[in-house]
Every structure is written in C-alpha cells, then in structure tokens.
Design a protein around this motif. Structure first.
Motif, PDB file in Angstrom:
ATOM      1  N   ASP A 105       0.917  -1.053   0.041  1.00 32.98           N
ATOM      2  CA  ASP A 105       0.058   0.025  -0.210  1.00 32.98           C
ATOM      3  C   ASP A 105       0.779   1.171  -0.411  1.00 32.98           C
ATOM      4  N   PRO A 106       0.234   2.515  -0.796  1.00 33.91           N
ATOM      5  CA  PRO A 106       0.974   3.886  -0.872  1.00 33.91           C
ATOM      6  C   PRO A 106       1.516   3.600   1.181  1.00 33.91           C
ATOM      7  N   PRO A 107       2.014   5.186   1.264  1.00 31.43           N
ATOM      8  CA  PRO A 107       1.974   5.522   2.288  1.00 31.43           C
ATOM      9  C   PRO A 107       0.814   6.540   2.599  1.00 31.43           C
ATOM     10  N   THR A 108       0.503   6.941   3.301  1.00 30.86           N
ATOM     11  CA  THR A 108      -1.006   7.690   3.743  1.00 30.86           C
ATOM     12  C   THR A 108      -0.568   9.760   3.677  1.00 30.86           C
ATOM     13  N   VAL A 109      -1.058  10.366   3.170  1.00 28.48           N
ATOM     14  CA  VAL A 109      -0.661  11.749   2.832  1.00 28.48           C
ATOM     15  C   VAL A 109      -1.605  12.204   4.387  1.00 28.48           C
ATOM     16  N   PRO A 110      -0.067  12.371   5.542  1.00 27.42           N
ATOM     17  CA  PRO A 110      -0.599  12.995   6.301  1.00 27.42           C
ATOM     18  C   PRO A 110      -1.615  14.316   6.564  1.00 27.42           C
ATOM     19  N   GLU A 111      -2.806  14.256   7.597  1.00 24.83           N
ATOM     20  CA  GLU A 111      -3.007  15.157   7.869  1.00 24.83           C
ATOM     21  C   GLU A 111      -3.030  16.730   8.106  1.00 24.83           C
ATOM     22  N   PHE A 113      -1.060  17.983   6.241  1.00 24.89           N
ATOM     23  CA  PHE A 113      -0.054  18.496   4.705  1.00 24.89           C
ATOM     24  C   PHE A 113      -1.687  17.885   3.366  1.00 24.89           C
ATOM     25  N   ARG A 114      -2.577  17.761   3.915  1.00 25.09           N
ATOM     26  CA  ARG A 114      -3.433  17.590   3.395  1.00 25.09           C
ATOM     27  C   ARG A 114      -4.168  18.919   2.662  1.00 25.09           C
ATOM     28  N   ASP A 115      -3.624  20.047   2.676  1.00 27.86           N
ATOM     29  CA  ASP A 115      -4.061  21.066   2.164  1.00 27.86           C
ATOM     30  C   ASP A 115      -3.187  21.656   1.335  1.00 27.86           C
ATOM     31  N   SER A 116      -1.861  21.237   1.048  1.00 25.80           N
ATOM     32  CA  SER A 116      -0.654  21.325  -0.035  1.00 25.80           C
ATOM     33  C   SER A 116      -1.398  21.945  -1.294  1.00 25.80           C
ATOM     34  N   GLU A 117      -0.601  23.300  -1.598  1.00 30.10           N
ATOM     35  CA  GLU A 117      -0.625  23.501  -2.844  1.00 30.10           C
ATOM     36  C   GLU A 117      -0.206  23.127  -4.129  1.00 30.10           C
ATOM     37  N   TYR A 118       1.335  22.537  -4.261  1.00 31.55           N
ATOM     38  CA  TYR A 118       1.607  22.538  -4.985  1.00 31.55           C
ATOM     39  C   TYR A 118       2.339  20.980  -4.358  1.00 31.55           C
ATOM     40  N   VAL A 119       1.708  19.929  -5.606  1.00 26.14           N
ATOM     41  CA  VAL A 119       1.643  18.547  -5.346  1.00 26.14           C
ATOM     42  C   VAL A 119       2.884  18.023  -6.979  1.00 26.14           C
ATOM     43  N   PHE A 120       4.041  17.185  -6.418  1.00 23.80           N
ATOM     44  CA  PHE A 120       4.132  16.619  -7.041  1.00 23.80           C
ATOM     45  C   PHE A 120       4.455  15.131  -7.350  1.00 23.80           C
ATOM     46  N   LEU A 121       3.307  14.278  -8.365  1.00 26.10           N
ATOM     47  CA  LEU A 121       3.470  12.576  -7.798  1.00 26.10           C
ATOM     48  C   LEU A 121       4.492  12.393  -8.715  1.00 26.10           C
ATOM     49  N   ALA A 122       5.525  11.478  -8.046  1.00 24.68           N
ATOM     50  CA  ALA A 122       6.765  11.064  -8.632  1.00 24.68           C
ATOM     51  C   ALA A 122       6.232   9.648  -9.240  1.00 24.68           C
ATOM     52  N   ASN A 123       6.635   9.182 -10.268  1.00 22.69           N
ATOM     53  CA  ASN A 123       6.740   7.711 -11.249  1.00 22.69           C
ATOM     54  C   ASN A 123       6.396   6.459 -10.800  1.00 22.69           C
ATOM     55  N   THR A 124       5.010   6.132  -9.769  1.00 21.90           N
ATOM     56  CA  THR A 124       4.798   4.713  -9.462  1.00 21.90           C
ATOM     57  C   THR A 124       3.291   4.656 -10.104  1.00 21.90           C
ATOM     58  N   ALA A 125       2.381   3.554 -10.076  1.00 24.77           N
ATOM     59  CA  ALA A 125       1.887   3.098 -11.284  1.00 24.77           C
ATOM     60  C   ALA A 125       0.330   4.032 -10.460  1.00 24.77           C
ATOM     61  N   PRO A 126      -0.683   4.891 -11.797  1.00 23.99           N
ATOM     62  CA  PRO A 126      -1.073   5.610 -12.563  1.00 23.99           C
ATOM     63  C   PRO A 126      -2.390   5.569 -11.247  1.00 23.99           C
ATOM     64  N   GLY A 127      -2.529   4.562 -10.446  1.00 24.26           N
ATOM     65  CA  GLY A 127      -3.642   4.071 -10.030  1.00 24.26           C
ATOM     66  C   GLY A 127      -3.642   4.844  -8.758  1.00 24.26           C
ATOM     67  N   LEU A 128      -1.844   4.749  -7.879  1.00 24.13           N
ATOM     68  CA  LEU A 128      -2.042   4.530  -6.774  1.00 24.13           C
ATOM     69  C   LEU A 128      -1.608   7.078  -6.334  1.00 24.13           C
ATOM     70  N   GLN A 129      -1.077   7.898  -8.232  1.00 29.31           N
ATOM     71  CA  GLN A 129      -0.990   8.143  -8.458  1.00 29.31           C
ATOM     72  C   GLN A 129      -2.042   9.033  -7.967  1.00 29.31           C
ATOM     73  N   ILE A 130      -3.220   8.581  -8.469  1.00 28.03           N
ATOM     74  CA  ILE A 130      -4.591   9.252  -8.699  1.00 28.03           C
ATOM     75  C   ILE A 130      -5.138   9.107  -7.091  1.00 28.03           C
ATOM     76  N   GLU A 131      -5.032   7.624  -6.174  1.00 28.57           N
ATOM     77  CA  GLU A 131      -5.163   7.822  -4.686  1.00 28.57           C
ATOM     78  C   GLU A 131      -4.274   8.665  -4.024  1.00 28.57           C
ATOM     79  N   LEU A 132      -3.001   8.877  -4.177  1.00 30.43           N
ATOM     80  CA  LEU A 132      -2.966   9.973  -3.214  1.00 30.43           C
ATOM     81  C   LEU A 132      -2.967  11.193  -3.880  1.00 30.43           C
ATOM     82  N   LEU A 133      -3.621  11.877  -4.607  1.00 31.61           N
ATOM     83  CA  LEU A 133      -4.522  12.612  -5.148  1.00 31.61           C
ATOM     84  C   LEU A 133      -5.029  13.532  -4.615  1.00 31.61           C
ATOM     85  N   GLU A 134      -6.070  11.794  -4.677  1.00 29.94           N
ATOM     86  CA  GLU A 134      -7.255  12.038  -3.881  1.00 29.94           C
ATOM     87  C   GLU A 134      -7.492  12.088  -2.267  1.00 29.94           C
ATOM     88  N   GLN A 135      -6.890  12.720  -1.676  1.00 27.71           N
ATOM     89  CA  GLN A 135      -6.121  12.473  -0.146  1.00 27.71           C
ATOM     90  C   GLN A 135      -5.645  14.039   0.214  1.00 27.71           C
TER      91      GLN A 135
END
Lengths: 301, 301
Positions: A105-111, A113-135
């Motif tokens: 499982d990917p790591p959880t974005v801590p509470e 950090f959830r207001d972060s304005e600029y985000v970089f999703l480094a290379n991983t499965a696009p499904g996981l990138q979406i999951e991370l983004l949804e947090q």
C-alpha cells in the motif's frame, strides 16, 4: 506556496565509467526533495522498511524538508535498485530491482499536509498517483511523472490521471510512446489535448522543452558540463528544481515556467556531478544563481 | 566577403515515412549553396558527369551562385546516392552509392575564384580538401566538414587539414570518434587543441553547439517544427546558413558566430520541410528573419 512530493526512497547501487557506489541513498522523492529544497520548503511523503539504512532526518538536515509524511513500515523492506551506465551514460541499464515496500500500500498523506497547494506525484502506478491525489483537499497545481511501463500496462488509469493534473513531466521516448507520435512538437500538443495545461519533455543531455495550452513553447539545452559522474536522479532533480521554483513564485505564467525549467536544468547539472545525492548536497544558493546566469550566457543571442 | 564552396553534386533517391523522391538533386555543395545564397553570393566548385540530369544554372537561377567552378566532365558519370529514413528520421541508412566522378580527380578552382576570402570545404577525403585549399591564394576563414569514414581511414591527412583550417563543422558522433571523448564539451575542447579556432558540433534534431579558442561556448536547440519531411542535406544547409551569414558580416566575433548558427539552424529547418531542395527553394528573406525571431522567442528567458 506549500509543496508536497510523493515518491520513492531507495537503496541504490550504481556503476558508471567513473566509479561504483554501493547501497547509497536514492529514489525519486529523495532526489526531488534535495533539489526542490534549494528553492522552497518541501513536504515529503514516502515509505521505507525498518531495514532502511539511512536517517532521512540527517540526510535533509537544514534543508526545510518536512518528514512528517515519512512512514517507516514494520515488517517491510526498503526499495532497492541497482543499475549501470556505459558509454555516453544516456541510459541506465537496470541490473536488479527489489520493489519491496513499493509493491505494498502507498503511504498516507498526513492530515497536516492535506492542504498542500503545489504537488509532485513522482513516477509510480497511475492508480496510486490518483489515490494519493485524492487525499489532498484542493491542490492548486499538480504535476506528475510517468514511465513506459505504466503507459503500456495502465493506460486507462493514466488517462484518468492526465485529466486531473496540471502538468506532465516525462522523457522523450515516453512522450512518443504515450502519443504514438514520432515528432516531439506533435507529441507535446497531443499530450496537452489529453488534459494537462503544461507538458515538459526531458531530452536527457539534450535538455528539455515545454509547451502549454496558452500556446507558449520553450526549448532549453542542458547545462553544458564535462563533469558527468552519475546521471541517476537527474530527471527527479530537474523536476525538483522546476516545482521548487514554481512553489516559490506561486505563479504558473510563461516567465515563471521558463525560469523554473532553467532552475531545474541547473539543479540536474549539479546532481549528475557526483554519485547519489552528493552532487547536489554541497550546492548553495549562489552556486544556483551562478549557473543560472551561465546558462543564460551560453544560450542567448 | 567572397564565399567559395567545394563539394558534391548528387542524383539522390530518398525514401522517408512521408514519401519517395527519385533522382532528385542533392549533394553537399548544392544544399550548402541553396542555403548560403540566402545570405551572400556563392562561388560554386564541383564536378558532374555528362549524364547529369540537372541544369544547375536553372537550379540556382536568381540566387547569386556563380557556377564558373562547375565542371561537366566528359566521359564521367555523376555521383548517385540513395537512402532511406525511418522512425524519428535521425539517421539515414544508405541503400546505394555510386561515387562515379567523385572517385576521380577533384575539380579545379578557377583562376577568378582563387582570391576567395571565406571558404567551405564540404565533406570529402581530407587529402583532397587540402589540395583544394592549396589552390586558394590567402583565404581569411576556412571551414571544413568531415565524416567517420575519413576519421578512421585518413586520420593523418585529417590532422594536417585541422592544422590549416579555422573552423571544423561535424556531427556529435564524429566529434566523439575523432577525439575519443564521450563528453561533448571535452570533445569540443580537444578539437580546438587540434588546430581550428572554432568548432561547431551538430546534434541533429537536438541542435548544435559552438566552442572557440577565446573560451566562448554557445548551445542552440534546433528550430522546433513538426514539419520534417526529408532530413537529407540538413547539415549542409546549416553550414550554408552559418558561412553565408559570416561572409555577409565579414566578422568572426562571438556575436556573428552565434547569429550565424541561428541562421544556419533556420536554413536547416526549411531544408527538412520538403524533399531535395524544394523546402529551401521557396524561402524568402522575411521567412528567414521570421524564424530567426521565433527561435529567439522560444529559447530566451
């Protein structure tokens, strides 16, 4: 602006014509953060196993990298990669990979950090990138990297991702594969039609180019240097410089995007000057400014 | 300043993903002159057989190309080349070559051309390039091209040539082969140590770089275009733009060299836009100025 990165932390073993570095620190989030932190504070999200030989607090000491998103997972092992470069060192050949914790499982974005304005999703499965983004609650500018493997095996997820991000950063071969185009200008325009408002295509030692939906196009050579010791992490260092500068300025206009690419190029030029993170670790703000000016000097007419 | 070129005139058959062009005009001196004549009058030295299907007076009509150095040799046949490009079209594969008249004695530089000030010796055996050069009285600025074949088979002659020319124009792979260096910056400096005061390294779709003995270095991307129909002659068109502009200004300073490379890049961008000389034939002065400005716009920061 707050800048968050999600990506890997790796134990790398690298061989180049200039030497050998065993079990050194690597991984996309690490290289990205070393570069980005030269420009902006960084919120770091990643996961290692309990076997991780590195103290990341020490690695990032004094750099403004917030490690509250670092998970040390019980019972898991850290990602390992070994690779080698030959000849002109434009392409790594992978000698061994142990995904380990990256296959879980990917790591959880801590509470906090959830207001972060600029985000970089480094290379991983696009499904996981979406999951991370949804947090994240309402990020202002999201950039992602991808690679051939996902373009081939997860193209549906990748299409969903492209529809939700502002900028895609990928290399030349990936851009051609993703679009089926052999011309880079056409490939760039095709990617913009897929969703992102900005695309940056990395061309290794030949530099990078950027196109955006406003019709701007920017082409930048790499920083000319004879000191190329280890190219590992060059792309992530480049992305770190780009996003670090954008987060610093808080603007996504043409001038900021172009300058961000110059800073990314400069960061990458230091990163490749030594193994692992040693090349960029010693860099100070005036070194960055000095190479920024030099790159302007060797490209202007 | 007067500008003289020596090089080949060819009957080319070219296949690219965009079409097929049979028995069209080609050759280094032809492509060079088409580009250079946009900037400066050209003195043309080359040789064909009596079978040559082209009327060069007609090809160059109205372009200021002086053909008094064109020899139509009795009993000889014209140089023929056929090649094809695939994929990203970065490399031609040669399908057939008939050297014909190029394997015989070189043409003579006519008396009225022997006072030429600027000279471009297109790719041929370095021994022949020296012979041609020796027919000139006191040229001010001599540039030459070469290729892998001569680097491997005629390195002694090539060393003698390098000692007598002011500028070498060659591609990336050739620069690495000539110097044994894998890094381009190091290769460029090594070439300067071999004699020329300026070296220009062409990197195909990635642009070009220039280093000179005064320590100036200039890196320029290619003109970003999605119209790439036939890359044949791109390098010679580039050299034509460079030398044409230098001859026009009569100066070899940093500003002139940089601007010359931009004009060369622009000329090449038109040359690759159609088969044979059709891409550059229709170009007018304002098209050149317009792409010069566009190239500045997409590279400046």
């Amino acid at each position: 602006m707050s800048l968050l990165v999600t990506g890997s932390i790796g134990v790398d073993t690298v061989k180049t014509p200039f030497g050998f570095s065993q079990d050194c620190i690597g991984g996309s989030a690490v290289h990205f953060s070393m570069a980005a932190s030269l420009f902006s504070p960084v919120r770091f999200v990643g996961v290692v196993g309990t076997d991780c030989p590195f103290d990341l607090e020490e690695v990032f000491a004094g750099r403004g990298v917030d490690l509250r998103g670092l998970e040390i997972r019980e019972g898991s092992r850290t990602f390992k990669w070994s690779g080698s470069y030959e000849g002109d060192m434009n392409e790594a050949s992978t000698d061994g990979v142990e995904l380990n914790v990256l296959a879980e499982d990917p790591p959880t974005v801590p509470e906090e950090f959830r207001d972060s304005e600029y985000v970089f999703l480094a290379n991983t499965a696009p499904g996981l990138q979406i999951e991370l983004l949804e947090q994240l609650r309402s990020p202002e500018f999201v950039a992602a990297d991808t690679m051939n493997h996902w373009i081939i095996t997860a193209s549906d997820d990748l299409k969903l991702l492209l529809d939700r991000i502002d900028m895609l950063v990928l290399n030349e071969g990936e851009a051609k594969l993703l679009t089926g185009q052999r011309n880079l200008m056409t490939a760039a325009k095709t990617i913009l039609d897929m969703g992102p408002r900005v695309v940056i295509i990395k061309k290794r030692e030949y530099g990078s180019m950027m196109c955006n939906k406003e019709g701007d196009c920017f082409v930048l050579p790499a920083f000319p240097t004879s000191v190329v010791i280890d190219p590992t992490g060059a792309g992530d260092s480049f992305a770190g410089g780009v996003m670090g500068h954008l987060a610093r300025t808080g603007k996504i206009d043409t001038v900021s995007l172009r300058e961000a690419m110059v800073f990314g190029t400069v960061a990458a030029s230091f990163a490749i000057g030594d193994f692992s993170i040693h090349g960029i670790k010693a860099v100070e703000a005036n070194d960055i400014e000095s190479r920024f000016d030099m790159l302007r000097k060797v490209t202007q007419f």
